[in-house]
Design a protein around this motif. Structure first.
Motif, PDB file in Angstrom:
ATOM      1  N   ALA A   1      -8.628  13.792  44.555  1.00  0.00           N
ATOM      2  CA  ALA A   1      -7.742  14.920  44.002  1.00  0.00           C
ATOM      3  C   ALA A   1      -7.095  13.764  42.437  1.00  0.00           C
ATOM      4  CB  ALA A   1      -6.333  15.186  44.493  1.00  0.00           C
TER       5      ALA A   1
ATOM      6  N   VAL B   1      -6.189  20.014  40.634  1.00  0.00           N
ATOM      7  CA  VAL B   1      -7.164  19.900  41.401  1.00  0.00           C
ATOM      8  C   VAL B   1      -6.679  19.993  43.022  1.00  0.00           C
ATOM      9  CG1 VAL B   1      -8.992  18.360  42.569  1.00  0.00           C
ATOM     10  CG2 VAL B   1      -8.113  18.390  40.360  1.00  0.00           C
TER      11      VAL B   1
ATOM     12  N   TYR C   1      -2.987  18.578  42.624  1.00  0.00           N
ATOM     13  CA  TYR C   1      -2.550  17.474  41.796  1.00  0.00           C
ATOM     14  C   TYR C   1      -3.032  17.535  40.591  1.00  0.00           C
ATOM     15  CZ  TYR C   1      -3.437  13.672  39.345  1.00  0.00           C
ATOM     16  OH  TYR C   1      -3.118  12.534  37.982  1.00  0.00           O
TER      17      TYR C   1
END
Length: 283
Positions: free
Chosen positions: A23, A121, A137
């Motif tokens: 991520a 993400v 994220y």
């Protein structure tokens, strides 16, 4: 983890550490590409966008996961044909996998394209159909939301907990505008008309994964959205549950990966919001 769940490492490699690394790397790359989009395509509708950044980020994540866990199955948004039927079919094909990574490389592509800094993400790992790791994220704020089943949910390394509102009238609730203009969007507009007068306020910011993370962090009292796919929800669902919240379908039945009409709350306003969603559908 209970006796029926795996340890959080295989061969010395931590599932959560791999998810966080993927991520972070993808998010850094996505942010670096902001404002440089040269090719913009649509998928299911004119409101359902995809860019070369979405596709590149998914390839990056998939390759990184395969480096550590080559035998694990992978389900990513950009590897699936557009539309709800295709999403359901793709999930069904991998539903028997022991370990399944579920990835949305850019949740909130429309925001990303327009420079609106609310995208994320989303990476989840399911073990025999149950999400055991969830990472969301936010590159714009450098906020990393992480949950591991049975071990809590965290942001900036601090444990998260859901909000304290007891009534819908005291609640800040989020929703989303589905890209299906024929069925899901009109249904959600009916929900909004019914529910907006009954809550403190509504927010529509454009990333289901981040909305779920915000429920987990206590920034939102709840969230609902129509016609979501597993990659939109899987990671965020574990964040909500591990922070003490509740995940279900609109009728209150417990969330699982195939649920598409998703309701997430602090738990305290869950039944009330579920009733109002059902009432709005019948009017």
């Amino acid at each position: 983890m209970n006796a029926n769940q795996p340890d959080s490492v295989i061969g010395g490699k931590s599932f959560t550490a791999v998810a966080v690394n993927c991520a972070a790397k993808a998010g850094e790359w996505i942010k670096s590409k902001s404002g440089t989009i040269t090719q913009l395509d649509t998928k299911y509708s004119a409101q359902d966008l995809v860019t070369e950044v979405d596709k590149g980020a998914e390839r990056m994540i998939r390759n990184l996961i395969a480096t550590h866990f080559p035998d694990h199955a992978f389900l990513g948004e950009e590897g699936v044909e557009p539309g709800p039927k295709a999403s359901a079919t793709a999930l069904a094909k991998v539903s028997g996998a022991e370990y399944l990574w579920i990835v949305d490389p850019v949740d909130g592509t429309t925001n990303y394209v327009h420079g609106f800094p609310f995208y994320s993400v989303s990476i989840a790992l399911a073990y025999r159909g149950e999400v055991i790791v969830g990472v969301v994220y936010d590159p714009s704020r450098d906020e990393l939301f992480v949950a591991e089943r049975g071990k809590g949910a965290y942001v900036h390394g601090r444990k998260m907990s859901i909000s304290a509102e007891e009534k819908l009238a005291e609640s800040l609730i989020a929703t989303g505008f589905p890209p299906d203009p024929q069925v899901a969007l009109p249904a959600n507009l009916a929900n909004i008309r019914h529910i907006a007068p009954k809550v403190r306020n509504l927010r529509v910011a454009g990333s289901a994964a981040l909305h779920l993370a915000y429920v987990a962090a206590g920034r939102l009292s709840g969230f609902w959205e129509h016609n979501l796919s597993a990659w939109d929800v899987a990671a965020g669902s574990l964040l909500v549950q591990e922070a003490g919240g509740r995940m279900s379908d609109f009728g209150g039945e417990p969330y699982h990966l195939a649920v598409r009409n998703v309701l997430a709350t602090n738990g305290r306003v869950h039944d009330e919001l579920s009733r109002e969603l059902q009432a709005s559908a019948s009017t």
